[in-house]
Design a protein around this motif. Structure first.
Motif, short mmCIF file in Angstrom:
data_model
loop_
_atom_site.label_atom_id
_atom_site.label_comp_id
_atom_site.label_asym_id
_atom_site.label_seq_id
_atom_site.Cartn_x
_atom_site.Cartn_y
_atom_site.Cartn_z
N ILE A 180 -14.30 12.65 -1.45
CA ILE A 180 -13.49 11.58 -2.05
C ILE A 180 -12.66 10.92 -0.96
O ILE A 180 -12.07 11.60 -0.12
CB ILE A 180 -12.55 12.14 -3.14
N ARG A 181 -12.63 9.60 -0.98
CA ARG A 181 -11.78 8.86 -0.06
C ARG A 181 -10.89 7.92 -0.87
O ARG A 181 -11.37 7.18 -1.72
CB ARG A 181 -12.62 8.03 0.92
N VAL A 182 -9.58 7.99 -0.60
CA VAL A 182 -8.65 7.12 -1.33
C VAL A 182 -8.16 6.04 -0.37
O VAL A 182 -7.82 6.33 0.78
CB VAL A 182 -7.45 7.94 -1.87
N HIS A 183 -8.18 4.82 -0.85
CA HIS A 183 -7.73 3.67 -0.06
C HIS A 183 -6.47 3.14 -0.74
O HIS A 183 -6.53 2.67 -1.87
CB HIS A 183 -8.83 2.61 -0.01
N VAL A 184 -5.35 3.28 -0.04
CA VAL A 184 -4.05 3.11 -0.72
C VAL A 184 -3.40 1.77 -0.38
O VAL A 184 -3.27 1.39 0.78
CB VAL A 184 -3.09 4.27 -0.36
N LEU A 185 -2.97 1.08 -1.41
CA LEU A 185 -2.21 -0.15 -1.23
C LEU A 185 -0.77 0.17 -1.57
O LEU A 185 -0.48 0.66 -2.68
CB LEU A 185 -2.79 -1.25 -2.13
N THR A 186 0.12 -0.07 -0.61
CA THR A 186 1.52 0.31 -0.83
C THR A 186 2.22 -0.80 -1.62
O THR A 186 1.90 -1.98 -1.48
CB THR A 186 2.23 0.59 0.50
N ASP A 187 3.21 -0.41 -2.43
CA ASP A 187 3.77 -1.36 -3.41
C ASP A 187 5.06 -2.01 -2.92
O ASP A 187 5.03 -3.05 -2.28
CB ASP A 187 3.93 -0.64 -4.76
N GLY A 188 6.22 -1.45 -3.26
CA GLY A 188 7.49 -2.06 -2.83
C GLY A 188 7.84 -3.30 -3.61
O GLY A 188 8.79 -4.01 -3.26
#
Ligand SMILES: O=C(O)[C@H](O)COP(=O)(O)O
Ligand SMILES: [Mn+2]
Ligand SMILES: [Mn+2]
Length: 565
Positions: free
Chosen positions: A165-173
């Motif tokens: 599994i690979r997670v591609h993370v978009l940060t919020d803020g």
């Protein structure tokens, strides 16, 4: 006994309103991110010079009130959920309250039905030989995605055969505090470590800030999506780190202003020999785990369309791709999805078109889909192109909105004014973006400028309504600019260790105002007094009445009554 016809079988023809005339021009103004809160220095709407909105509030108490714009009133799981544009405009346009994406995903994960659906079975075919990639917003804002849902999906997929599994993370803020990305990545790393202990090769592979990487909307700037494609799919980015945490720390250290959570540059995670750990390859499965559509549609097109030409994909891996939801019912995009979206039926736009009402809708790019796609129940296109005209004013691209806080408020108002004066339309509907888009930057000075510009835009529209003897409805979709401070339970602003007030960039739980008026409004029209907990979904019936129609029975009740004066 006759059974009640289902909504689908109901006639489309609307009965005439017994007291209100047809043929008045109705201007419907949605101020995005414009809630009501007590006056204080962090209430930018209060601090800004907003004579038009102030006058509406003061002049006619029977034609100004507050309505709910958050939580269960707009179909969200709980009353702790702040409102947002999607659910807000859905409720405003549909006149009914539907369980929304956040809630539908909760139910599907809670019951386990998500794993029995066609979408999961489709991606599952890749688990044996391929990698499962999960791409989405790392947040508990509940607007586009939720972290606990990602956790459950990781768990569920690994229990059902996902080995890599690979997670591609978009940060919020934006829907959550700036800087909270570190906590989310730490929690995710703990989950992934637990999966690794169980023999699942699970890692974070790439990432970036949501406003700079991947999550553009309404085709404002394809370069944003390209940056995401390069990092998530190709495994290429200007920044390479051994872990996502290292990426967050170093990028923020290098340029704390530019590398905020919202605008973090794209990065990939590499192994000891400098190779990216998780590019997407033929045979892999991909899930975009946001439930909300607007900021995932563009990536979905890149992941799904054979003949895609909005940027050079360089490589187009053959994957099994599913959205958390189907993001566009008209385009059937993506074809595969884990949870069926709410089927929003019989919107006021469709009713009014079928009853001959001519509509003009306008906003700038960043909110254009709000007064069209969301308003019409997540449906793109016209109901009747002979009766409707939708016009988009290009938004500024490539700059944060505090740089140009007036945005396109004036241009939208001028378009609306022209549409009203042309007398070619019965309804003129706009969204004015400033309170929300500038509010999300956390820049109070700019937000105050933006609120003033929004007020000036409303004035232009109301003046045009005045000239044609029309009616206006001015309201909002949820709060934002009226509170720019994080607060403790007693409502006092929270301060950081240097005594500085902590900025709130997100939406709020506050109610929003609604004002009606104009020379065309029949004299005895006033707000009912028996609907104390009314919300955005009550607006559609109200607008139908102002067009001279009774609303369908299954709509939330109208806010207005006509009294003998
Ligand atoms: O997408 C965004 O900009 C925010 O997450 C939510 O804002 P909106 O609901 O007003 O679009
Ligand atoms: Mn909004
Ligand atoms: Mn917003």
């Amino acid at each position: 006994m006759a059974t009640r016809p289902a909504a689908e079988e109901k006639p489309w023809e609307l009965a005439a309103h017994p007291r209100l005339p047809k043929g008045r021009t109705v201007a419907v103004v949605v101020l995005d991110g414009w809630g009501e809160a007590a006056p204080d220095p962090f209430n930018c709407i209060h601090v800004a010079d907003t004579p038009t909105l102030d006058a509406l509030k003061k002049a006619a108490p029977e034609r100004w009130r507050l309505i709910k714009a958050h939580g269960t009133a707009v179909g969200l799981p709980t009353d702790d959920d702040m409102g947002n544009s999607e659910v807000g405009h859905n409720a405003l346009g549909a006149g009914q309250i539907y369980a929304q994406g956040a809630k539908l995903v909760d139910l599907a994960l809670g019951s386990g039905k998500i794993y029995e659906g066609e979408g999961f079975k489709y991606i599952q075919q890749s688990f044996q030989d391929g990698t499962l990639h999960l791409i989405g917003l790392l947040s508990d804002g509940g607007v586009h995605s939720r972290f606990d849902q990602l956790q459950l999906l990781l768990q569920g997929a690994s229990e059902r055969g996902a080995k890599r599994i690979r997670v591609h993370v978009l940060t919020d803020g934006r829907d959550v505090a700036d800087g909270s990305s570190v906590r989310f990545v730490e929690m995710l790393e703990e989950d992934l470590a637990r999966l690794r202990e169980k023999g699942v090769d699970a890692r974070i592979a790439s990432g970036g800030g949501r406003m700079y990487v991947t999550m553009d909307r309404y085709e404002n700037d394809w370069q944003v999506v390209k940056r995401g494609w390069d990092a998530h799919v190709l495994g290429e980015a200007p920044h390479r780190f051994r872990s996502a945490l290292e990426a967050l720390r170093k990028l923020r250290e290098e340029d704390p202003k530019k590398a905020s959570d919202q605008y973090l540059p794209p990065f990939v995670v590499v192994d000891g020999s400098g190779e990216p750990v998780g590019p997407v390859r033929d045979g892999d499965a991909v899930v975009t785990f946001n439930f909300r559509a607007d900021r995932m549609v563009m990536l979905a097109k890149a992941l799904e369309y054979e003949g895609f030409d909005r940027f050079d994909r360089v490589r187009f891996p053959r994957t099994r791709y599913a959205g958390m939801l189907q993001y566009d019912g008209e385009l059937k995009l993506p074809r595969h999805y884990l949870v069926a979206p709410p089927e929003i039926q019989r919107t006021s736009g469709e009713y009014l078109a079928r009853n001959g009402v001519r509509t003009y809708a306008c906003s700038e790019t960043v909110k254009f889909g709000h007064v069209t796609f969301f308003w019409n129940g997540n449906r793109s296109g016209y109901f009747d192109q002979n009766l409707e005209k939708y016009e988009e004013i290009p938004s500024d691209a490539g700059i944060p909105f505090n740089v140009q806080p007036k945005m396109k408020a004036l241009e939208i108002a001028q378009k609306a004014r022209d549409a009203i004066l042309s007398q070619k339309f019965d309804q003129v509907r706009v969204n004015i973006a400033n309170g929300d888009m500038v509010g999300h930057t956390g820049d109070m000075e700019a937000t105050i400028v933006g609120c003033k510009a929004a007020d000036e835009a409303v004035k232009i529209i109301l003046d045009a309504v005045e000239q044609v003897g029309g009616v206006f409805v001015v309201t909002a979709d949820h709060g934002n600019a009226e509170d720019m401070a994080k607060r403790d339970k007693s409502g006092e602003p929270l301060r950081d260790k240097d005594g500085k007030v902590q900025t709130l960039t997100s939406h709020t739980l506050n109610p929003v105002p609604i004002a009606i008026g104009g020379p065309g409004l029949a004299p005895g029209v006033r707000f009912r007094t028996d609907l104390a907990s009314a919300g955005l979904a009550n607006v559609a019936a109200t607008v139908m009445n102002l067009h001279g129609f009774q609303a369908p029975d299954h709509y939330e009740p109208t806010l207005i009554q006509v009294v003998d004066e």
